[in-house]
Design a protein around this motif. Structure first.
Motif, short mmCIF file in Angstrom:
data_model
loop_
_atom_site.label_atom_id
_atom_site.label_comp_id
_atom_site.label_asym_id
_atom_site.label_seq_id
_atom_site.Cartn_x
_atom_site.Cartn_y
_atom_site.Cartn_z
N ILE A 219 -75.92 -41.17 -80.23
CA ILE A 219 -75.98 -41.09 -81.68
C ILE A 219 -77.44 -41.15 -82.11
N MET A 220 -78.02 -40.02 -82.40
CA MET A 220 -79.40 -39.95 -82.87
C MET A 220 -79.66 -38.58 -83.47
N LYS A 221 -80.79 -38.48 -84.15
CA LYS A 221 -81.08 -37.28 -84.95
C LYS A 221 -81.11 -36.02 -84.09
N ASP A 222 -81.66 -36.09 -82.85
CA ASP A 222 -81.75 -34.91 -82.01
C ASP A 222 -80.38 -34.33 -81.69
N CYS A 223 -79.38 -35.20 -81.53
CA CYS A 223 -78.03 -34.74 -81.19
C CYS A 223 -77.33 -34.13 -82.40
N PHE A 224 -77.53 -34.70 -83.58
CA PHE A 224 -76.98 -34.10 -84.80
C PHE A 224 -77.62 -32.73 -85.03
N PHE A 225 -78.92 -32.66 -84.88
CA PHE A 225 -79.65 -31.40 -85.07
C PHE A 225 -79.16 -30.33 -84.10
N THR A 226 -79.01 -30.71 -82.84
CA THR A 226 -78.62 -29.75 -81.81
C THR A 226 -77.24 -29.19 -82.05
N PHE A 227 -76.34 -29.99 -82.59
CA PHE A 227 -75.00 -29.47 -82.88
C PHE A 227 -75.08 -28.26 -83.82
N PHE A 228 -75.90 -28.35 -84.87
CA PHE A 228 -76.02 -27.24 -85.82
C PHE A 228 -76.79 -26.07 -85.21
N CYS A 229 -77.54 -26.33 -84.14
CA CYS A 229 -78.24 -25.24 -83.46
C CYS A 229 -77.27 -24.26 -82.80
N ILE A 230 -76.10 -24.74 -82.41
CA ILE A 230 -75.13 -23.87 -81.71
C ILE A 230 -74.61 -22.78 -82.64
N PRO A 231 -74.04 -23.10 -83.82
CA PRO A 231 -73.62 -22.01 -84.72
C PRO A 231 -74.79 -21.18 -85.22
N TYR A 232 -75.96 -21.79 -85.33
CA TYR A 232 -77.14 -21.02 -85.75
C TYR A 232 -77.45 -19.91 -84.77
N LEU A 233 -77.45 -20.22 -83.47
CA LEU A 233 -77.71 -19.20 -82.46
C LEU A 233 -76.61 -18.15 -82.44
N LEU A 234 -75.36 -18.58 -82.60
CA LEU A 234 -74.25 -17.63 -82.58
C LEU A 234 -74.35 -16.64 -83.74
N MET A 235 -74.76 -17.11 -84.91
CA MET A 235 -74.89 -16.20 -86.05
C MET A 235 -76.06 -15.24 -85.86
N LEU A 236 -77.15 -15.72 -85.27
CA LEU A 236 -78.24 -14.81 -84.94
C LEU A 236 -77.78 -13.76 -83.93
N ALA A 237 -77.02 -14.21 -82.93
CA ALA A 237 -76.52 -13.29 -81.92
C ALA A 237 -75.59 -12.24 -82.54
N LEU B 270 -88.70 -15.43 -91.14
CA LEU B 270 -89.81 -14.50 -91.33
C LEU B 270 -89.72 -13.35 -90.33
N PHE B 271 -89.43 -13.68 -89.08
CA PHE B 271 -89.26 -12.64 -88.05
C PHE B 271 -88.11 -11.70 -88.43
N GLY B 272 -86.98 -12.29 -88.85
CA GLY B 272 -85.83 -11.48 -89.23
C GLY B 272 -86.11 -10.61 -90.44
N LEU B 273 -86.88 -11.13 -91.39
CA LEU B 273 -87.23 -10.36 -92.59
C LEU B 273 -88.09 -9.15 -92.22
N ILE B 274 -89.09 -9.36 -91.37
CA ILE B 274 -89.96 -8.26 -90.95
C ILE B 274 -89.16 -7.23 -90.16
N ALA B 275 -88.31 -7.71 -89.23
CA ALA B 275 -87.49 -6.78 -88.45
C ALA B 275 -86.55 -5.99 -89.34
N GLY B 276 -86.00 -6.64 -90.36
CA GLY B 276 -85.12 -5.94 -91.29
C GLY B 276 -85.84 -4.87 -92.08
N LEU B 277 -87.08 -5.16 -92.51
CA LEU B 277 -87.86 -4.16 -93.25
C LEU B 277 -88.18 -2.95 -92.36
#
Length: 678
Positions: free
Chosen positions: A262-280, A322-329
């Motif tokens: 139980i710590m901030k890194d573990c809470f943060f990492t959980f949200f990293c999983i759906p974040y990567l999936l949406m980027l993918a 920022l990377f996604g915005l440039i790639a989109g343009l």
């Protein structure tokens, strides 16, 4: 396949291979050299030999990267030729259905349960207990320097009159009457503190709160990982590779270790999983994913949680946006040219949707963290920012090392004066510790002003221009575990024993006696696995922070997969690891969960790219033969084949199929054409 891979390498692919191999080789050798020093961060290998060995290691890395690329490419082609029909292995893999995801989440929990039972109600770092107790009135005044982890009573305040200047300033003058300190993310502090104080009011301790958080986190992680495996399988990842990913999450001990922490890194990492999936998904569907308002809303919400659960989250989100915005343009310009300026085509609309999605995500995240939080929420709730030393710890570490290595006389009077304004510069040699920047941060004056900080930054830059090697050495010593496999994680497998000092040393957390023997079995098992060849590398941060991302980046570049945005979060996490105060596997935790998912996804993406290129080559070949009546019969036979057998690329690869077909509303169909602009 290996020979074909080498023969078909373009000059750009050779350059990427050389650059990635050299980075990994030099980082590994220098990280190992400095980590082995017993004298305080000096290299143990002579400079000339460091270079020679680094080049030799780089050559070995290059060979391994070529073999890996050949193996993954072969796997992609074999899987593609077998078609998308379900296999026997699919029976033991989750599917994109709620019941299947829930079932495999339960299976993951069952595999983790021996460890989770042993450490119940959960593992903590001191950081979490500090967050939990900040909401208590008795915990005040709080100490800015230590994020609220140090509180003085009346007797200690009286004793402070006899302290020297450094002791007095670091203890008394760093106290604040603010309700909370944003040393750790304030939103998470409120969440953890609220649950802890409620548990204390109802049960007299924090044990039920900790148990609840551990169970909640376990369910969320298991569900997210089960869904991730189902997603990459749906997108075409080979079932054997998906099974390997599932087994990794089931069997690798570090997974339940962090799931139960139980710590901030573990809470943060959980949200990293759906974040990567949406980027993918945005990559696979060429941006059509963002044409759905619900998808954009979810994308923004996940980004906000990343920002609120860890301080570096806003920079990871911002750089990726920022990377996604440039790639989109760029994609929008190409789509307009391909459609002759027509604005109604699917590719144009998808590019526009991508631009708006990243613009909204990055803009709203920046607005929240840089405007609303500091200028609205902090004053309203009596919250103050954490010490500036936390964000600039690596700089103070470099300054301290320069001061120690070159002496006070090597600094100009202006530099000495600027440093003295923000740091206690006497006896710095005693405080310099090569593997930890925390001791340099303690020397920072909590009361420094912005003007004094600007003066220090000027001195920092001028010293860095004179002593760039010293600055690099300071980073290498601290971050050696992210550069070479020299520091395997040593887990603290027990519940923290914590007492509230401001409440008569009342115990609120303690390890359970009933599972003490079980915990004693897990620690030796962990140590045994660390010492197993190859397997032990999984317990090192460099595997996830440098080696796997480097290998996957080469695979992506070699096969011309347009998925560069997927590596931006990796790069940012690794960067923050390198400038972090100490080496700890938890700092690269998102990459531990991302790495196997991204591996499976890139193989799936390569399948769709290879198929699109083969289809384009086949269409060109059919048109060519149709012009010659003598080839008409052969052409018709080829068109009538039920399942085309696609060969691995030869020395002359088929041209990319990017942009040959506009993406349709059907994401699956557009995915088969995927060569994604972002």
């Amino acid at each position: 396949m290996f020979v074909k891979t080498v023969r078909s390498m373009s000059p750009g692919a050779w350059f990427a291979l050389g650059l990635i191999s050299l980075v990994i080789g030099f980082a590994g050798v220098y990280g190992w050299s400095y980590s082995q020093s017993q004298s305080g961060g000096s290299p143990t290998i002579e400079p000339l030999w460091e270079v020679i060995i680094s080049v030799l290691v780089a050559l070995g890395v290059a060979l391994l990267l070529l073999l890996m690329n050949a193996g993954l490419t072969k796997l992609a082609y074999v899987s593609l030729n077998r078609g998308d029909e379900p296999t026997k292995l699919d029976r033991v893999l989750p599917k994109m259905m709620p019941k299947s995801v829930a079932l495999f989440a339960l299976i993951l929990i069952l595999f983790w349960s021996p460890y989770l039972v042993a450490v119940f109600p959960g593992v903590l770092y001191n950081d979490t207990t500090v967050q939990m107790q900040q909401v208590y009135e008795g915990a005040h005044p709080l100490n800015i320097r230590f994020g609220g982890n140090y509180q003085l009573g009346e007797e200690e305040l009286e004793a402070a009159e006899k302290m020297n200047e450094y002791q007095k300033r670091s203890s008394v003058l760093s106290l604040t009457d603010a309700w909370l300190i944003d040393h750790h993310p304030f939103a998470l502090t409120l969440f953890l503190g609220g649950i802890a104080s409620l548990s204390d009011a109802l049960f007299g301790n924090w044990m039920p709160a900790l148990g609840f958080l551990m169970i909640l986190q376990t369910i969320l992680y298991a569900s997210a990982l089960s869904f991730a495996i189902a997603y990459v399988r749906k997108r075409g990842a080979p079932p054997s590779l998906c099974l390997a990913v599932l087994l990794f999450f089931c069997l690798f001990p570090a997974i339940p270790y962090f799931v139960g922490m139980i710590m901030k890194d573990c809470f943060f990492t959980f949200f990293c999983i759906p974040y990567l999936l949406m980027l993918a998904e945005s990559v696979f569907t060429k941006g059509t994913f963002f044409r759905k308002k619900r998808a954009v809303a979810a994308f923004i919400i996940v980004a906000l949680f990343l920002c609120l659960t860890k301080k570096t989250g806003v920079y990871i989100v911002g750089a990726t946006a920022l990377f996604g915005l440039i790639a989109g343009l760029v994609a929008l310009g190409r789509a307009k040219r391909a459609s002759g300026g027509s604005l109604g085509t699917g590719s144009v609309e998808a590019s526009r949707a991508t631009i708006w999605a990243f613009l909204l995500q990055g803009g709203i995240s920046a607005l929240l963290m840089f405007v609303i939080v500091p200028f609205c929420i902090f004053p309203a709730l009596n919250i103050i920012p954490g010490s500036k030393a936390e964000a600039l710890g690596f700089m103070f570490q470099q300054t301290t090392r320069s001061y120690v290595d070159h002496g006070e006389d090597s600094l100009t009077p202006q530099e000495r004066a600027a440093i003295a304004e923000v740091m206690f510069v006497s006896d710095l040699e005693w405080d310099y510790r090569p593997k930890s920047a925390d001791h340099a941060k303690i020397r920072v004056r909590a009361e420094m002003t912005d003007e004094q900080l600007r003066g220090y930054l000027g001195a920092y830059i001028s010293m860095g221009l004179r002593y760039p090697v010293t600055y690099a050495e300071a980073i290498i010593c601290t971050a050696a575990g992210y550069l070479a496999p020299v520091v395997p994680i040593e887990p603290a497998i027990h519940t923290l024993n914590w007492k509230l000092s401001f409440d008569g040393d009342r115990p609120v957390l303690w390890p359970l006696e009933a599972t003490a023997e079980f915990r004693g079995f897990i620690q030796p098992l962990w140590k045994f696995l660390q010492d197993v060849p190859v397997v032990g590398l999984l317990f090192n941060g460099v595997t996830y922070a440098l080696w796997i991302p480097g290998a996957l980046l080469f695979f992506c570049l070699r096969n011309r997969l347009k998925g560069g945005i997927l590596f931006v979060p990796f790069a940012l996490v690794t960067f923050f690891c390198l400038i972090g105060p100490v080496y700890d596997l938890r700092y690269c935790l998102p990459e531990i969960f991302w790495a196997p998912i991204l591996l499976a996804f890139l193989v799936a993406l390569s399948k769709s790219i290879f198929k699109a290129r083969a289809d384009q080559a086949k269409a060109l070949d059919v048109n060519k033969h149709a012009e010659d009546p003598r080839q008409e019969q052969e052409s018709e036979a080829q068109q009538g084949a039920a399942v085309p057998v696609i060969a691995a690329p030869s020395t002359e690869e088929a041209p990319s199929a990017q942009g040959t077909a506009a993406p349709s509303e059907d994401e699956s169909a557009s995915g088969q054409e995927a060569c994604v602009s972002s």
